[in-house]
Structures are given as C-alpha cells and as structure tokens.
Design an enzyme around this catalytic site. Sequence first.
Site, PDB file in Angstrom:
ATOM      1  CG  ASP A  61      19.028  16.677  51.267  1.00 54.57           C
ATOM      2  OD1 ASP A  61      18.710  16.053  50.238  1.00 54.57           O
ATOM      3  OD2 ASP A  61      19.264  16.117  52.352  1.00 54.57           O
ATOM      4  NE  ARG A  70      18.740  13.995  55.681  1.00 59.16           N
ATOM      5  CZ  ARG A  70      19.058  12.725  55.887  1.00 59.16           C
ATOM      6  NH1 ARG A  70      18.363  12.005  56.728  1.00 59.16           N
ATOM      7  NH2 ARG A  70      20.067  12.180  55.276  1.00 59.16           N
ATOM      8  CG  HIS A  92      19.171   6.180  46.971  1.00 63.20           C
ATOM      9  ND1 HIS A  92      18.015   5.637  47.482  1.00 63.20           N
ATOM     10  CD2 HIS A  92      19.894   6.607  48.031  1.00 63.20           C
ATOM     11  CE1 HIS A  92      18.051   5.703  48.801  1.00 63.20           C
ATOM     12  NE2 HIS A  92      19.168   6.277  49.155  1.00 63.20           N
TER      13      HIS A  92
HETATM   14  O1  F6P Z   1      20.721  13.857  52.571  1.00 64.63           O
HETATM   15  C1  F6P Z   1      20.699  13.262  51.313  1.00 64.63           C
HETATM   16  C2  F6P Z   1      19.588  12.261  51.194  1.00 64.63           C
HETATM   17  O2  F6P Z   1      19.616  11.741  49.887  1.00 64.63           O
HETATM   18  C3  F6P Z   1      18.208  12.781  51.576  1.00 64.63           C
HETATM   19  O3  F6P Z   1      17.636  13.581  50.561  1.00 64.63           O
HETATM   20  C4  F6P Z   1      17.477  11.502  51.857  1.00 64.63           C
HETATM   21  O4  F6P Z   1      16.427  11.706  52.752  1.00 64.63           O
HETATM   22  C5  F6P Z   1      18.547  10.644  52.485  1.00 64.63           C
HETATM   23  O5  F6P Z   1      19.789  11.177  52.086  1.00 64.63           O
HETATM   24  C6  F6P Z   1      18.483   9.184  52.105  1.00 64.63           C
HETATM   25  O6  F6P Z   1      19.442   8.506  52.837  1.00 64.63           O
HETATM   26  P1  F6P Z   1      19.873   7.003  52.547  1.00 64.63           P
HETATM   27  O7  F6P Z   1      20.957   7.041  51.503  1.00 64.63           O
HETATM   28  O8  F6P Z   1      20.373   6.527  53.861  1.00 64.63           O
HETATM   29  O9  F6P Z   1      18.677   6.252  52.059  1.00 64.63           O
END
Ligand code: F6P
Length: 360
Positions: free
Chosen positions: A139, A183, A284
């Site tokens: 981020d 985020r 992801h």
């Molecule tokens: O902080 C990295 C991040 O990929 C953010 O951009 C996203 O909101 C969050 O983590 C997603 O988290 P998780 O892997 O728990 O779905």
Amino acid sequence: MKIAISTGGGDCPGLNAVIRGVVRSAIFRYGWEVIGIRDGLDGLVHGWEPIPLGLGQVKGILSRGGTIIGTTNKGNPFRYEVEENGTRVVHDLSARVLNNFRETGAEALIMVGGDGTLGIGRQLMDLGIPCVFVPKTIDCDVAATDSTFGYHTAVGIVTEALDRLHTTAESHRRAMVVEVMGRYAGWIALESGIAGSADVILLPEIPYDLDAVFNKLEGRKKLGRNFSVVVVAEGALPKEGSRTVAVAAETDGRAERLGGVGQVVAQQIEEGLGIETRTVVLGHVQRGGTPSHTDRILGSRFGVEAVELIRRGEFGRMVSLKGQQIVSVPVAEAIDNLRLVDPDGQLVATAEALGICCGR
Ligand code: F6P
C-alpha cells in the site's frame, strides 16, 4: 550472536529479499546465526521450533513472492483470540511470547511488517525484547519512509491489467471499473491509473463527486470515445456517504476489510448514464508472484541495514528510504501515522493535467 526475524501482516513481494539480505549479511559480515519465527509471532505464541536460516535456506528465494517463514495478520499476542467452549475470547499471551523468545537464545528480533506489526513490536520492546523494524506493505502507506518494497510490483501488476482491460473495454464500448488495493491510501490507484492511462481515478483522499465522474465519461462519449477505464481504490468513498466495508473490524484488533466500492461505482455509472459497465476486482493478484527488480533491491537494502542497526545497538529504530538513501528513524514516527496521497500534491495535479478525472 544469534538474531531472529519475523514477518507479520499481509504478505508482500520482496519479503524474501529482506530475509535473504538479513541472513547473508549477518553471516558474511559478522558470522552471526539467524533464525526465522514461524507465521508472524504465532511461532512464539505456540512455542513452535524456529526455522534455522542459513545460506542454503535462502538460496533461490530472491525471485520468489510471499515469505518463506510464513505470516499472519491476526496474531496479535497482546490480544490473541482463541475459542473456549464455543465462545471466542481474547487473551494477553505476551508473557508466553517473551518466554519463548528467550528460549530461542536470540538476542534481537527483526520485525518486518506494516503499521499493525510495528505497533506490536513496540509493545514487545516494552516487554524487554530488543527489536529493530523493517516497513513492509504494497500500500506504500507507512509513514517516515518514502517507499516500501512490494509497492512497485503491485503497481506494475495493476498497470499491466489496465493495459489488458483497455482493449476489451474498447472492443465492447464498455466502462471497466477496476477496484485496486491500498486500504486508506490511494497510491496504487493513482500511480497505476496514470501509468495505465485511466480516464477516472477515485482515491480515498478525495471523496468523489459522482457528477464529476459522469461529466468525464459523457465528455468522452461526445468525442466519440465510447469506452472508459475507471480505477477505484478500495478505500474510495463518495462525497456524501461512507466507505464500503466487506468485513467489520474484529475484537482481537484485526482491521476492517475493505472491498466492494468498485461494484457500487459500476452500478452508479450503469444506472446514471446507461453505459454497459463491468467490474474487475484485482484482489490478491496484486500481492502475489515475482517481485520487481526495484522491490528485490529495496528489500535487500532494508535487510542489510536492519542487521547494521542491531550491530550498532540501535533498537527501537526502523529502516527507511529517504530519497536514494537508506537511513533509520524511531519506529514511533511510523506508528499510527499513515502516509497518504496529498490531494493538492504534484502527482494528483499531474493526473488532472493529463485529463484524468480524480473525482472532483
Ligand atoms: O495491506 C495490504 C493489503 O493487501 C491491503 O491493500 C488490503 O486491504 C488488505 O491487505 C487485504 O488483507 P487480507 O489479505 O487480509 O485480505
């Protein structure tokens, strides 16, 4: 001397470069022993055997995404959630963590993570564990550093996706709404949107005015451009309204999960302008796979400098990129203090000068 390393929070391309940088410099420069704590701090919560990290273990990992020692974004030992008799309860397991850390024989801990992990690390310091810190996140929102590894890779992945989506949007005369991570910070959306020639970029830092978005898309139609690419940061929100949250924050301190605003914007465009619209959530994919050369280098530099901080006994400090130099700052500067896009800064001005609508 024996030192330990732990990677916490979401995984990120370049984490293995940090681990390799730590291991190789600790061994080549000082002959130290390095161990990896498994799955964030869970290895210390549960007393799992640490992973010995020698030259053999870090061979061939520079180009690999993820982290070879594992991670978790729900393992805060100060507020650890367990299930007891069918109910979820939160315990403070930090004493156990301290005990298990001492058992490993390590004299210092390198904590690699984002805002949440850095805060936990500071509490571990108060318990008596000497820590140094490495900022990590795709981020790019960690304060007190100009950049973090993982970000460059994520922007590259989104930019490539935008290039691909342009051709299908144009062929079908559609609007493509692309929701990206980040985020509460709009860096990924803004930089990939500029690089990928988006028509609209919606950021958390500029609550969007739907009329401005409509004007932009209508304007393109009048010019005979019957397709549009709209990049929406997952934290974007309308001028009058709130953020779209997929999963609320948890009692153990786990942050709320954002997601869904892309679909909201797509529906607004379809209903408001009658343009056929599709939503793509990159998710992801932005975090997985091969790190870019920039992230391999930044991760390696951070790893090497973290070892230097330990050698100099500079605990409580975080490695940081300032301009082209690796420096260090007190970790407190980075905690509870996000690095956000400046709505009146050069990058947004550049986007707007290029004709991109930033929602205002
Ligand atoms: O902080 C990295 C991040 O990929 C953010 O951009 C996203 O909101 C969050 O983590 C997603 O988290 P998780 O892997 O728990 O779905």
